[in-house]
Design an enzyme around this catalytic site. Structure first.
Site, mmCIF file in Angstrom:
data_model
loop_
_atom_site.group_PDB
_atom_site.id
_atom_site.type_symbol
_atom_site.label_atom_id
_atom_site.label_comp_id
_atom_site.label_asym_id
_atom_site.label_seq_id
_atom_site.Cartn_x
_atom_site.Cartn_y
_atom_site.Cartn_z
ATOM 1 N N THR A 152 8.005 34.339 54.068
ATOM 2 C CA THR A 152 7.980 32.939 53.625
ATOM 3 C C THR A 152 9.068 32.171 54.362
ATOM 4 O O THR A 152 10.178 32.676 54.541
ATOM 5 C CB THR A 152 8.173 32.842 52.094
ATOM 6 O OG1 THR A 152 8.136 31.465 51.705
ATOM 7 C CG2 THR A 152 9.482 33.457 51.633
ATOM 8 N N HIS A 170 13.663 47.285 43.485
ATOM 9 C CA HIS A 170 14.659 48.363 43.489
ATOM 10 C C HIS A 170 14.134 49.642 42.835
ATOM 11 O O HIS A 170 14.780 50.696 42.898
ATOM 12 C CB HIS A 170 15.913 47.883 42.749
ATOM 13 C CG HIS A 170 17.180 48.532 43.227
ATOM 14 N ND1 HIS A 170 17.200 49.541 44.160
ATOM 15 C CD2 HIS A 170 18.485 48.306 42.903
ATOM 16 C CE1 HIS A 170 18.447 49.914 44.385
ATOM 17 N NE2 HIS A 170 19.252 49.182 43.633
#
Length: 420
Positions: A338, A391
Site C-alpha cells: 500500500t 506475530h
C-alpha cells in the site's frame, strides 16, 4: 413471463444490495441489456436481461438487500417494437375480459372497486413493509414516481415531514433518544449517509483483523537516490520500448517478491492449526477507489518483467477507479503493498489484509539530511517503510530481515535483475 433472479456471483458472496435500477417498469429491454447495478462486498455487478421484453414489475427497490437466487422482478415476453406495447395491451385486454363478469352484479361493485384501489395503492414491497412497520396509510403518501408507485423513499420522506398525531402521542416515542438528538441537532446540522456495502465490509474486516491477528509493525527507511537516478536515465527508452511509464511500484513489487523468497513465512496464512506457505507470488496493490480501498492482485509477479508489472498495475488501477474490477482480480493475493505516499503520508502503520500475514507500507519521498560518513552530510530522497505482520507466525527477526532485504535491494536496484 420471465423472472429476474440474483445470479450466483462467487463462492464467498451470498447477498448484495441493489445500487440502482437502470430500467424502470414499462421500459422495453433487449436481451443482454443492463437492467440494474448490484453492489456486493467486493465489486459492483451489472445484471443483464436474459430475454427481450417489457420490464413488468420491480419487486426490490434501490438500497434493498437481496439474496442469491431471489426473484427481484419480472419481464414479459415480447420482441421489437411490438414488445414495447405488449404490457399495456395485455392489461387492457384483461380489463375488457374481466368487465363482462361484473356486468350482472349490482352497481355498487364499481364503488367497491374504487374503494379497493384507494385502500391498496400501487407500491413497492419495500414501501409496503416500511409503511406497515410505521403504521402509515399508503394512500396518504404523495409520490413523484411517473407511474404513481409509492416507493420506500416516499414513505421515509412522509414519515420525517408529516408524522401522524397518534405516533406523537405514543409514550415510548417521547422517551426515545433519537427525539432528543433531533432537538440538539437543530442548532448543529448533520448529514446522514448510508454506508455502502463495500464500506461496511471494509470496516468489518479491518476490525476483525485487529481482533484475530497479533499485529505488529516494524519500520525502516530507504534511500531512493539509486532508483530515482535509474528511472531518470531509462524512463524515455522504457516508455518508447514498452509503451508504459517506469514507475516506483515495479521496483517495490520485484523487491517484495525477492524478500518473500528469502522469508517465506511472510507469504503464508493460518488455516486452523496449519500454516499454508504459498509457493506463488500474487501481490496485491492497494488502490483508492470511489467506494473505498480495494486490493487488486498482480498475478505471478515473480514471472513478470518490470514492464508487465507496470501495465498490470495501470490497468487494475483504472478499473478500480471506474468500478470495473471483477471478483477474480480481487481474490487470492498472498501479500499486499500500500502506498500512502501518493496522498502525502510520511509514516503510517498499515493494517493486514486478512488472511495474509504481511503488508508493506510505502510513504512520501522527502529530502532529508543523511550522514554519508563522520564528517559529511547530504540531502537525500528518503522514504520511510513500514511492515505490518502477524506475530503469531512471523517473529521479529524474520520481519526485520524482510524489511532490510527490501531496503538493500532498492538502494542497489541492479540486484533486482540478478534476483530475477
Amino acid at each position: 413471463m420471465a423472472e429476474i433472479k440474483v445470479p450466483e456471483l462467487a463462492e464467498s458472496i451470498s447477498e448484495g444490495t441493489i445500487a440502482q435500477w437502470l430500467k424502470q417498469p414499462g421500459d422495453y429491454v433487449e436481451q443482454g441489456e443492463f437492467l440494474l447495478e448490484l453492489e456486493t462486498d467486493k465489486v459492483n455487478v451489472e445484471l443483464t436481461a436474459e430475454q427481450s421484453g417489457v420490464l413488468q414489475e420491480v419487486l426490490k427497490e434501490s438500497g434493498d438487500t437481496v439474496q442469491v437466487g431471489e426473484i427481484i422482478g419480472t419481464i414479459s415476453e415480447g420482441e421489437g417494437e411490438g414488445g414495447k406495447a405488449s404490457a399495456p395491451q395485455a392489461e387492457a385486454s384483461e380489463e375488457k375480459t374481466a368487465a363482462p363478469e361484473k356486468k350482472d352484479e349490482p352497481a355498487a361493485d364499481a364503488t367497491d372497486q374504487t374503494e379497493t384501489a384507494k385502500a391498496r395503492p400501487v407500491a413497492s414491497p419495500a414501501a409496503r413493509k416500511l409503511a406497515r412497520e410505521k403504521g402509515i396509510d399508503l394512500s396518504e403518501i404523495p409520490t413523484g414516481d411517473p407511474l404513481g408507485r409509492v416507493r420506500k423513499q416516499d414513505v421515509e420522506s412522509y414519515q420525517q415531514n408529516e408524522q401522524p398525531p397518534k405516533a406523537q402521542a405514543e409514550p415510548k416515542r417521547e422517551v426515545q433518544a433519537p427525539a432528543a438528538k433531533q432537538t440538539e441537532d437543530a442548532a448543529k446540522p448533520v448529514e446522514r449517509q448510508r454506508m455502502s456495502r463495500r464500506r461496511q465490509t471494509i470496516a468489518k474486516r479491518l476490525v476483525e483483523v485487529q481482533h484475530t491477528a497479533a499485529m505488529l509493525t516494524t519500520f525502516n527507511e530507504v534511500d531512493m537516490t539509486a532508483v530515482m537516478n535509474l528511472r531518470k536515465r531509462r524512463k524515455d527508452q522504457f516508455l518508447e520500448q514498452h509503451d508504459v511509464k517506469l514507475g516506483f511500484m515495479s521496483f517495490f513489487t520485484k523487491a517484495v517478491v525477492a524478500a518473500l523468497k528469502k522469508y517465506p513465512l511472510l507469504n503464508a496464512e493460518i488455516q486452523g492449526d496449519e500454516l499454508v506457505i504459498k509457493k506463488f507470488y500474487d501481490v496485491g496493490i492497494a488502490v483508492a477507489a470511489p467506494d473505498g480501498l480495494v486490493v487488486p492482485v498482480v498475478r505471478d509477479a515473480d514471472r513478470k518483467t518490470f514492464a508487465d508489472i507496470e501495465k498490470d498495475i495501470g490497468e487494475l488501477a483504472k478499473k478500480a477507479r471506474n468500478n470495473k474490477l471483477t471478483l477474480s482480480e480481487l481474490q487470492g493475493g498472498s501479500f499486499t503493498i500500500t502506498n500512502g505516499g501518493t496522498f502525502g503520508s510520511l509514516l503510517s502503520t498499515p493494517i493486514l489484509n486478512s488472511p495474509q500475514v504481511g503488508i508493506l507500507g510505502m510513504h512520501k519521498i522527502q529530502l532529508r539530511p543523511v550522514a554519508i560518513d563522520e564528517e559529511r552530510f547530504e540531502n537525500r530522497p528518503m522514504m520511510y517503510l513500514a511492515l505490518s505482520y502477524d506475530h503469531r507466525i512471523v517473529d521479529g527477526k524474520e520481519a526485520v530481515g524482510f524489511l532490510v532485504t527490501i531496503k538493500n535491494l532498492l538502494e542497489d536496484p541492479e540486484q533486482l535483475l540478478l534476483e530475477g
